[in-house]
Design a protein around this motif. Structure first.
Motif, mmCIF file in Angstrom:
data_model
loop_
_atom_site.group_PDB
_atom_site.id
_atom_site.type_symbol
_atom_site.label_atom_id
_atom_site.label_comp_id
_atom_site.label_asym_id
_atom_site.label_seq_id
_atom_site.Cartn_x
_atom_site.Cartn_y
_atom_site.Cartn_z
ATOM 1 N N ILE A 175 -61.411 4.379 -27.147
ATOM 2 C CA ILE A 175 -60.003 4.000 -27.319
ATOM 3 C C ILE A 175 -59.847 3.093 -28.525
ATOM 4 O O ILE A 175 -58.927 3.251 -29.334
ATOM 5 N N GLU A 176 -60.767 2.141 -28.663
ATOM 6 C CA GLU A 176 -60.699 1.219 -29.785
ATOM 7 C C GLU A 176 -60.809 1.968 -31.112
ATOM 8 O O GLU A 176 -60.091 1.667 -32.073
ATOM 9 N N ALA A 177 -61.699 2.949 -31.174
ATOM 10 C CA ALA A 177 -61.864 3.716 -32.410
ATOM 11 C C ALA A 177 -60.619 4.541 -32.713
ATOM 12 O O ALA A 177 -60.171 4.615 -33.867
ATOM 13 N N MET A 178 -60.047 5.159 -31.687
ATOM 14 C CA MET A 178 -58.860 5.989 -31.894
ATOM 15 C C MET A 178 -57.677 5.174 -32.398
ATOM 16 O O MET A 178 -56.791 5.702 -33.070
ATOM 17 N N THR A 179 -57.662 3.876 -32.078
ATOM 18 C CA THR A 179 -56.609 2.993 -32.584
ATOM 19 C C THR A 179 -56.527 3.046 -34.102
ATOM 20 O O THR A 179 -55.446 2.914 -34.693
ATOM 21 N N PHE A 180 -57.678 3.247 -34.754
ATOM 22 C CA PHE A 180 -57.746 3.268 -36.213
ATOM 23 C C PHE A 180 -57.677 4.692 -36.777
ATOM 24 O O PHE A 180 -57.831 4.888 -37.980
ATOM 25 N N GLY A 181 -57.458 5.682 -35.904
ATOM 26 C CA GLY A 181 -57.443 7.060 -36.366
ATOM 27 C C GLY A 181 -58.832 7.592 -36.661
ATOM 28 O O GLY A 181 -58.977 8.611 -37.348
ATOM 29 N N THR A 182 -59.849 6.912 -36.145
ATOM 30 C CA THR A 182 -61.237 7.319 -36.370
ATOM 31 C C THR A 182 -61.624 8.415 -35.388
ATOM 32 O O THR A 182 -61.378 8.280 -34.180
ATOM 33 N N PRO A 183 -62.234 9.510 -35.853
ATOM 34 C CA PRO A 183 -62.638 10.567 -34.919
ATOM 35 C C PRO A 183 -63.721 10.077 -33.967
ATOM 36 O O PRO A 183 -64.557 9.254 -34.336
ATOM 37 N N VAL A 184 -63.685 10.585 -32.731
ATOM 38 C CA VAL A 184 -64.652 10.179 -31.722
ATOM 39 C C VAL A 184 -65.355 11.416 -31.173
ATOM 40 O O VAL A 184 -64.736 12.452 -30.927
ATOM 41 N N PHE A 185 -66.661 11.291 -31.003
ATOM 42 C CA PHE A 185 -67.492 12.357 -30.443
ATOM 43 C C PHE A 185 -68.075 11.836 -29.137
ATOM 44 O O PHE A 185 -68.800 10.833 -29.131
ATOM 45 N N LEU A 186 -67.776 12.517 -28.037
ATOM 46 C CA LEU A 186 -68.065 11.995 -26.715
ATOM 47 C C LEU A 186 -68.895 12.974 -25.897
ATOM 48 O O LEU A 186 -68.867 14.189 -26.129
ATOM 49 N N ALA A 187 -69.595 12.429 -24.895
ATOM 50 C CA ALA A 187 -70.196 13.282 -23.870
ATOM 51 C C ALA A 187 -69.066 13.875 -23.046
ATOM 52 O O ALA A 187 -68.068 13.209 -22.767
ATOM 53 N N ASN A 188 -69.226 15.108 -22.658
ATOM 54 C CA ASN A 188 -68.193 15.775 -21.866
ATOM 55 C C ASN A 188 -68.444 15.531 -20.380
ATOM 56 O O ASN A 188 -68.540 16.460 -19.576
ATOM 57 N N THR A 189 -68.566 14.245 -20.025
ATOM 58 C CA THR A 189 -68.931 13.882 -18.657
ATOM 59 C C THR A 189 -68.130 12.668 -18.192
ATOM 60 O O THR A 189 -67.486 11.981 -18.978
ATOM 61 N N THR A 190 -68.217 12.429 -16.905
ATOM 62 C CA THR A 190 -67.628 11.268 -16.211
ATOM 63 C C THR A 190 -66.182 11.043 -16.639
ATOM 64 O O THR A 190 -65.378 11.964 -16.625
ATOM 65 N N SER A 191 -65.820 9.820 -17.051
ATOM 66 C CA SER A 191 -64.415 9.521 -17.354
ATOM 67 C C SER A 191 -64.018 9.848 -18.791
ATOM 68 O O SER A 191 -62.836 9.775 -19.135
ATOM 69 N N LEU A 192 -64.977 10.194 -19.637
ATOM 70 C CA LEU A 192 -64.688 10.286 -21.073
ATOM 71 C C LEU A 192 -63.645 11.349 -21.438
ATOM 72 O O LEU A 192 -62.818 11.112 -22.324
ATOM 73 N N PRO A 193 -63.618 12.516 -20.790
ATOM 74 C CA PRO A 193 -62.537 13.453 -21.096
ATOM 75 C C PRO A 193 -61.145 12.908 -20.763
ATOM 76 O O PRO A 193 -60.163 13.286 -21.407
ATOM 77 N N GLU A 194 -61.058 12.010 -19.771
ATOM 78 C CA GLU A 194 -59.767 11.374 -19.472
ATOM 79 C C GLU A 194 -59.341 10.467 -20.620
ATOM 80 O O GLU A 194 -58.157 10.337 -20.923
ATOM 81 N N ILE A 195 -60.319 9.820 -21.243
ATOM 82 C CA ILE A 195 -60.044 8.867 -22.313
ATOM 83 C C ILE A 195 -59.743 9.583 -23.624
ATOM 84 O O ILE A 195 -58.783 9.281 -24.323
ATOM 85 N N GLY A 196 -60.575 10.552 -23.974
ATOM 86 C CA GLY A 196 -60.424 11.230 -25.260
ATOM 87 C C GLY A 196 -59.346 12.284 -25.285
ATOM 88 O O GLY A 196 -58.837 12.628 -26.359
ATOM 89 N N GLY A 197 -58.983 12.810 -24.113
ATOM 90 C CA GLY A 197 -57.946 13.841 -24.063
ATOM 91 C C GLY A 197 -58.330 15.059 -24.897
ATOM 92 O O GLY A 197 -59.508 15.382 -25.063
ATOM 93 N N ASN A 198 -57.324 15.702 -25.445
ATOM 94 C CA ASN A 198 -57.548 16.919 -26.232
ATOM 95 C C ASN A 198 -57.858 16.643 -27.690
ATOM 96 O O ASN A 198 -58.136 17.572 -28.450
ATOM 97 N N ILE A 199 -57.818 15.369 -28.088
ATOM 98 C CA ILE A 199 -57.982 15.063 -29.512
ATOM 99 C C ILE A 199 -59.405 14.626 -29.848
ATOM 100 O O ILE A 199 -59.793 14.593 -31.021
ATOM 101 N N ALA A 200 -60.213 14.304 -28.853
ATOM 102 C CA ALA A 200 -61.613 13.931 -29.095
ATOM 103 C C ALA A 200 -62.472 15.185 -29.242
ATOM 104 O O ALA A 200 -62.082 16.279 -28.830
ATOM 105 N N PHE A 201 -63.639 15.008 -29.828
ATOM 106 C CA PHE A 201 -64.639 16.072 -29.892
ATOM 107 C C PHE A 201 -65.683 15.805 -28.816
ATOM 108 O O PHE A 201 -66.047 14.648 -28.569
ATOM 109 N N TYR A 202 -66.173 16.883 -28.177
ATOM 110 C CA TYR A 202 -67.118 16.729 -27.076
ATOM 111 C C TYR A 202 -68.384 17.544 -27.330
ATOM 112 O O TYR A 202 -68.305 18.713 -27.722
ATOM 113 N N TRP A 203 -69.537 16.909 -27.086
ATOM 114 C CA TRP A 203 -70.796 17.629 -27.202
ATOM 115 C C TRP A 203 -70.970 18.544 -25.999
ATOM 116 O O TRP A 203 -70.737 18.131 -24.857
#
Length: 257
Positions: A175-203
């Protein structure tokens, strides 16, 4: 009212329901008149591990800890990198998967990596050993704990935030990174898809070579439509607001008084 962030202790300490740590938590559950969770994942995880009493339950997301962006125009970071770099931050525990990021870096020439966080745990020594074994001491850095200014500087200036964590009740750094418009790459597990939504990238998996390729593919997609991505990333971060969270908590308190 009981607020549950996660029940990772069930997996990391003991899954024996009669273990003292779990008994303590069961007693808290039994006393609760209402339960709030910081994510849908935290709710599901709790129900999977424990018998949850039939009381009102709510999902109340945390707010953004970097909601107030600092003026960094004159800030000089302690770690000043001379090329594109990736950034991650967190408690040095195995579930953060920092070691996979190090292994991934051997497939990413021309980039550096900063892993910030407390380095006084055994896992930090393991990560440092992998850095040495792969001859990446000049490209992967462990600066330890950093200041809020240093953190915001890296969140703003890094090429991307990398967060392959396996167990997150919420996950603040994305969330902190997205505040700056910085792309985020996340694990597709646990709560992270709730946080990144459709705009994050997932491994899709945790093979370091595949992770590197997916990272480069995602960065290419981001750069081809950077303005729109930055707009949507900032909008996603803005959904996590402490004022909204406070109002929701007040309503729960009112409901049980």
């Amino acid at each position: 009212m009981l607020t549950i962030h996660d029940v990772n202790f069930f997996y990391e300490i003991s899954d024996d329901l009669e273990h003292p740590r779990n008994i303590l938590f069961k007693n808290k559950l039994a006393r609760a008149n209402a339960i709030t969770y910081i994510s849908e994942f935290a709710r599901k995880q709790t129900h999977d591990c424990f018998d949850v009493p039939k009381v009102p339950e709510s999902i109340i997301y945390n707010g953004n800890p970097s909601g107030k962006v600092m003026d960094l125009s004159l800030y000089k970071p302690k770690l000043n990198l001379d090329q594109d770099y990736f950034f991650t931050i967190g408690d040095f525990r195995e579930r953060k998967n920092f070691h996979l990021l190090v292994k991934m870096m051997k497939y990413l020439k021309g980039f550096k990596l900063v892993i910030a966080g407390n380095t006084d745990r055994p896992y930090a020594e393991e990560v440092q050993k992998i850095i040495g074994d792969l001859n990446l001491n000049d490209r992967v850095f462990l600066p330890g704990k950093i200041s809020e200014e240093e953190k915001q500087y890296h969140l703003k200036n890094c090429t991307a935030l990398l967060f392959p964590s396996l167990m997150e009740g919420f996950g603040l750094p994305p969330i902190e990174a997205m505040t700056f418009g910085t792309p985020v790459f996340l694990a597709n597990t646990t709560s992270l898809p709730e946080i990144g939504g459709n705009i994050a990238f997932y491994w899709k998996d945790f093979d370091p070579k595949n992770m590197a390729q997916e990272l480069m593919d995602g960065l290419s997609e981001y750069k081809n439509n950077k303005e729109e991505y930055q707009k949507e990333l900032k909008e996603q971060a803005a959904k996590f607001n402490w004022d909204l969270a406070a109002k929701q908590y007040i309503e729960v308190y009112k409901s049980i008084l």
